[in-house]
Design an enzyme around this catalytic site. Sequence first.
Site, mmCIF file in Angstrom:
data_model
loop_
_atom_site.group_PDB
_atom_site.id
_atom_site.type_symbol
_atom_site.label_atom_id
_atom_site.label_comp_id
_atom_site.label_asym_id
_atom_site.label_seq_id
_atom_site.Cartn_x
_atom_site.Cartn_y
_atom_site.Cartn_z
ATOM 1 N N SER A 137 0.837 -1.194 0.000
ATOM 2 C CA SER A 137 0.000 0.000 0.000
ATOM 3 C C SER A 137 0.876 1.250 0.000
ATOM 4 C CB SER A 137 -0.919 0.020 1.229
ATOM 5 O OG SER A 137 -1.562 1.265 1.356
ATOM 6 N N LYS A 138 0.726 2.067 -1.026
ATOM 7 C CA LYS A 138 1.454 3.336 -1.076
ATOM 8 C C LYS A 138 1.088 4.198 0.120
ATOM 9 C CE LYS A 138 3.847 6.669 -3.099
ATOM 10 N NZ LYS A 138 5.301 6.628 -3.195
ATOM 11 N N ARG A 139 -0.182 4.095 0.547
ATOM 12 C CA ARG A 139 -0.651 4.892 1.687
ATOM 13 C C ARG A 139 0.120 4.550 2.949
ATOM 14 N NH1 ARG A 139 -6.903 4.368 2.613
ATOM 15 N NH2 ARG A 139 -6.823 5.277 0.520
ATOM 16 N N GLY A 141 3.240 3.619 2.990
ATOM 17 C CA GLY A 141 4.658 3.859 2.801
ATOM 18 C C GLY A 141 5.399 2.843 1.960
ATOM 19 N N ASP A 147 9.462 5.048 -6.852
ATOM 20 C CA ASP A 147 10.299 5.006 -5.648
ATOM 21 C C ASP A 147 11.452 4.019 -5.831
ATOM 22 O OD1 ASP A 147 8.676 6.832 -4.328
ATOM 23 O OD2 ASP A 147 7.412 5.272 -3.454
#
Length: 373
Positions: A137-139, A141, A147
Amino acid sequence: QREEAESLGASFKFEDPCKHLSQEEIQAKLDAKEPYVIRQTIKNVGETSFDDEVYGHIEFDGDLLDEQILLKSDGFPTYNFANIIDDHQMQISHVVRGNEYLSSTPKYNLIYDAYGWERPTYVHVPPVMKDEHHKLSKRNGDASFQDLVAKGYLPEAIINYLALLGWSPETEQEIYSLPELIKEFKVSRISKSPAIFDIDKLTWMNGLYLRNMDEETYYETVRPYLEKAIQNDYDLKQIAKIIQPRIDHLEQIEEAVDFFDVLPDYDLQMYKHKKMKTTLEIALKSLKAVEEELSALSDWSSEQVIHDMLLALPKKMEMKNGQVLWPVRTALTGKQFTPGGAIEIAYILGKDESLNRIRTGIERLEKELESAK
């Protein structure tokens, strides 16, 4: 309704009370300008089914489906409604999405059917997990593609690794170019089980890509990282050459080569090496002998000259190669792990800098041994 269902231990399905209003009651609410939503009516559907390219034939009891909101009270459509209209208008033939939407698909199909539109081909895929219990999940991190690139991973290596998450080829091959992936990919080989994202496996694969590059391509790839890490006038192509077998991703470069600019204040205990049977006394003896030989060496234009001299010295001193080369590498780099051996690094540093660092090592060892008496 939800509290009642929970108290009975039953699964919750919303029953819209507005379904039971008479036309007169509905009109009265509209005339009073009461806010409203438009829901999907699901009634007497019975058994409904669809085919998925990964999960096969799937059947649902249509009468258990929630009557989802299609238009909100502000007049705007919900995502679940708008996305169906959008897909149809763009003539989307295949819908590829996460398997969490499997249970919603029968509701989507009812809308396709209501409009008389052709249903798309569905490909529901399992999630990619960070561990056994949590999805990436990007949310939270977890790294995105961008990235990973910023962290020094090659785009082609990332694509290769991601393609193998939840999909398996028919052979044991692991390294694929993009054209090869396109040729070999079959939806039928997608797994039904979640895949766990393993950064160590990606790092290993990225290292293979770096090591398999031709010399010029590799140099152009690492050159920006070397120019950032090294300010002194050294042959960056030579440094690129020695780090190529030892670097797994580009962010490792700066830490691996920072000693070229500045010799770190290293722990003298590094001179001790159990396998090489090297002590501080042996290290001092070796460095003094090397300093004498290198000082007399007039030709520094070839790595081979330094190689021949340093490998001749252990025989001359009746010592093992490691008892000479390990202290030299330690004195030149001040690091436990280096991207090259003593000979390669001495050649790149040059005669003056190599001798300065070896003399620094000699002085520090002499002081340490003197204070220990």
